[in-house]
Design a protein around this motif. Structure first.
Motif, PDB file in Angstrom:
ATOM      1  N   SER A 170      44.554  48.450  -3.024  1.00 23.62           N
ATOM      2  CA  SER A 170      44.589  48.965  -1.663  1.00 23.62           C
ATOM      3  C   SER A 170      45.616  48.209  -0.845  1.00 23.62           C
ATOM      4  N   VAL A 171      46.116  48.875   0.181  1.00 24.18           N
ATOM      5  CA  VAL A 171      46.984  48.257   1.170  1.00 24.18           C
ATOM      6  C   VAL A 171      46.332  48.428   2.538  1.00 24.18           C
ATOM      7  N   LYS A 172      46.650  47.506   3.433  1.00 20.55           N
ATOM      8  CA  LYS A 172      45.978  47.461   4.731  1.00 20.55           C
ATOM      9  C   LYS A 172      47.001  47.251   5.835  1.00 20.55           C
ATOM     10  N   ASN A 173      46.816  47.977   6.936  1.00 20.34           N
ATOM     11  CA  ASN A 173      47.569  47.693   8.155  1.00 20.34           C
ATOM     12  C   ASN A 173      46.591  47.577   9.309  1.00 20.34           C
ATOM     13  N   ALA A 174      47.073  47.672  10.537  1.00 18.45           N
ATOM     14  CA  ALA A 174      46.209  47.437  11.694  1.00 18.45           C
ATOM     15  C   ALA A 174      45.148  48.507  11.877  1.00 18.45           C
ATOM     16  N   THR A 175      45.297  49.665  11.228  1.00 18.54           N
ATOM     17  CA  THR A 175      44.386  50.774  11.501  1.00 18.54           C
ATOM     18  C   THR A 175      43.549  51.223  10.313  1.00 18.54           C
ATOM     19  N   THR A 176      44.004  50.972   9.090  1.00 13.24           N
ATOM     20  CA  THR A 176      43.281  51.560   7.963  1.00 13.24           C
ATOM     21  C   THR A 176      43.560  50.814   6.661  1.00 13.24           C
ATOM     22  N   ASP A 177      42.822  51.178   5.618  1.00  7.89           N
ATOM     23  CA  ASP A 177      43.065  50.760   4.246  1.00  7.89           C
ATOM     24  C   ASP A 177      43.231  52.024   3.409  1.00  7.89           C
ATOM     25  N   GLN A 178      44.225  52.027   2.513  1.00  7.71           N
ATOM     26  CA  GLN A 178      44.434  53.183   1.650  1.00  7.71           C
ATOM     27  C   GLN A 178      44.691  52.736   0.218  1.00  7.71           C
ATOM     28  N   THR A 234      53.644  50.872  -9.984  1.00 10.48           N
ATOM     29  CA  THR A 234      54.191  51.051 -11.332  1.00 10.48           C
ATOM     30  C   THR A 234      55.425  50.181 -11.470  1.00 10.48           C
ATOM     31  N   SER A 235      56.069  50.231 -12.632  1.00 16.06           N
ATOM     32  CA  SER A 235      57.276  49.425 -12.850  1.00 16.06           C
ATOM     33  C   SER A 235      58.439  49.886 -11.995  1.00 16.06           C
ATOM     34  N   THR A 236      58.360  51.093 -11.455  1.00 18.50           N
ATOM     35  CA  THR A 236      59.474  51.635 -10.675  1.00 18.50           C
ATOM     36  C   THR A 236      59.196  51.701  -9.180  1.00 18.50           C
ATOM     37  N   GLY A 237      58.012  51.344  -8.737  1.00 18.86           N
ATOM     38  CA  GLY A 237      57.710  51.423  -7.314  1.00 18.86           C
ATOM     39  C   GLY A 237      56.218  51.567  -7.072  1.00 18.86           C
ATOM     40  N   SER A 238      55.859  52.203  -5.976  1.00 23.81           N
ATOM     41  CA  SER A 238      54.448  52.353  -5.625  1.00 23.81           C
ATOM     42  C   SER A 238      54.223  53.670  -4.904  1.00 23.81           C
ATOM     43  N   THR A 239      52.973  54.134  -4.961  1.00 18.50           N
ATOM     44  CA  THR A 239      52.565  55.358  -4.277  1.00 18.50           C
ATOM     45  C   THR A 239      51.294  55.074  -3.500  1.00 18.50           C
ATOM     46  N   VAL A 240      51.327  55.324  -2.190  1.00 22.19           N
ATOM     47  CA  VAL A 240      50.142  55.216  -1.355  1.00 22.19           C
ATOM     48  C   VAL A 240      49.518  56.600  -1.243  1.00 22.19           C
ATOM     49  N   LEU A 241      48.225  56.693  -1.558  1.00 17.84           N
ATOM     50  CA  LEU A 241      47.550  57.984  -1.541  1.00 17.84           C
ATOM     51  C   LEU A 241      47.035  58.296  -0.138  1.00 17.84           C
ATOM     52  N   PRO A 242      47.358  59.484   0.392  1.00 16.62           N
ATOM     53  CA  PRO A 242      46.784  59.883   1.689  1.00 16.62           C
ATOM     54  C   PRO A 242      45.262  59.914   1.605  1.00 16.62           C
ATOM     55  N   LEU A 243      44.608  59.593   2.700  1.00  9.42           N
ATOM     56  CA  LEU A 243      43.143  59.602   2.725  1.00  9.42           C
ATOM     57  C   LEU A 243      42.609  61.026   2.639  1.00  9.42           C
ATOM     58  N   ALA A 254      39.863  53.742   2.257  1.00 10.08           N
ATOM     59  CA  ALA A 254      39.517  53.876   0.848  1.00 10.08           C
ATOM     60  C   ALA A 254      40.175  52.740   0.077  1.00 10.08           C
ATOM     61  N   ALA A 255      39.525  52.305  -0.994  1.00  8.83           N
ATOM     62  CA  ALA A 255      40.069  51.256  -1.852  1.00  8.83           C
ATOM     63  C   ALA A 255      39.771  51.589  -3.299  1.00  8.83           C
TER      64      ALA A 255
END
Length: 330
Positions: free
Chosen positions: A146-154, A159-168, A175-176
């Motif tokens: 999960s990643v977190k900012n001031a308003t939410t966790d998602q 992966t080896s090439t980058g990352s994907t944050v899933l919309p809630l 969500a975690a």
């Protein structure tokens, strides 16, 4: 205890009653083996285990008070060096190649990592996110968390090439992810706007919400190893431990074990279907139990498949109250 492998081994940590001291172990229904503590280190706890019998967990010394990550077996333990500038690390996942995932901190800014016994590599945060937590790792080295900012966790998948944050999902505010399988499917839990904790499975394409078990007001999958490669998820609820698959839906484990048992919590599931759970026998003390799928020797044609999917034998082993990991988000 948490984490279970195909041989029925689990990882854990326990104390002999000395305040501030605990020790990691490998356990099975046959018994437990303590993992030796290195000189200068005061306590340790096992978090999860792979199919080679390698345990990963956290270890403390009496000087800094901060945890570091170890990889160990029944005979020895290796402490993983921290990246430069970081003062602590916590681990939650290990794959069969010995790669681990968790998070490091300086100590105020946690970021996810992937690593091996030789060291940890910090995973980059996507733009707009302040903190990152690695929770699980699959055979390909994909890390879910999960990643977190001031308003939410998602939920995020690195992966080896980058990352994907899933919309809630619609109506959810955090969500975690707690597990990832070799197909890139993740499992975890979150909260909706009504304050209901609910488990899910997801991919980069979106979420499938897991229906609550009968009689439950919440259900979560929030422990290491809660998802296997068959897409089966286990977890806990206020109705008891449960198991879910796309083909069978959500089922309470109490309906699948002898009636004298009350399965209060399902912690993790191996690739071959063994479940580490907590249960009470005839209303007694809570115990850690291993649930093993079994096939009857002479099934009736119409019921054989149901028996294979549903009948579990219970083997109990006692260690008093357990050490369970819980990271509250939000």
């Amino acid at each position: 205890m948490s984490g279970i492998n195909n041989s029925g081994q689990v990882a854990g940590g326990g104390s002999n009653g000395t305040v501030g001291q605990s020790q990691a172990f490998i356990s099975s229904p046959a018994g437990s083996t303590l993992i030796p503590l290195p000189v200068g280190w005061s306590s340790s706890g096992g978090v999860t285990i792979n199919n080679l019998g390698q345990v990963t967990g956290n270890i403390f010394n009496s000087f800094t008070g901060y945890p570091q990550v170890f990889i160990g077996t029944a005979s020895r333990l290796s402490i993983i060096p921290l990246p430069s500038g970081e003062v602590s690390a916590e681990v939650l996942g290990i794959n069969d190649s010995g790669q681990v995932a968790g998070w490091v901190s300086d100590p105020f800014n946690p970021q996810a990592f992937i690593g091996t016994a030789s060291g940890l590599t910090v995973l980059p945060l996507p733009a707009g996110w302040n903190y990152g937590f690695g929770e699980a790792i699959n055979a390909s080295g994909q890390v879910a968390g999960s990643v977190k900012n001031a308003t939410t966790d998602q939920v995020i998948i690195w992966t080896s090439t980058g990352s994907t944050v899933l919309p809630l999902p619609a109506g959810w505010y955090f969500a975690a992810a707690e597990g990832i399988n070799d197909s890139g499917q993740v499992a975890g839990a979150g909260d909706n706007s009504a304050g209901v904790n609910q488990a899910f499975v997801a991919t980069a394409s979106g979420y499938t919400l897991i229906p609550l078990p009968a009689g439950a007001t919440y259900a979560v999958a929030d422990q290491p190893g809660c998802l296997n490669n068959s897409g089966v998820v286990v977890g806990e609820s206020d109705s008891g431990g449960w198991i879910w698959s796309a083909s069978t839906g959500t089922r309470l484990l109490n309906t699948m074990v002898p009636s004298a048992w009350n399965i209060s919590n399902a912690i993790s599931i191996s690739q071959n279907g063994r479940i580490l759970a907590q249960g009470l026998l005839n209303g007694g003390a809570s115990q850690y139990v291993e649930l093993i799928p079994t096939t009857p020797t002479t099934p009736a044609p119409r019921t054989g498949l149901l028996m294979i999917a549903g009948l579990l034998l219970v083997f109990a082993f006692r260690f008093g109250s357990g050490l369970t990991h819980r990271k509250k988000m939000g």
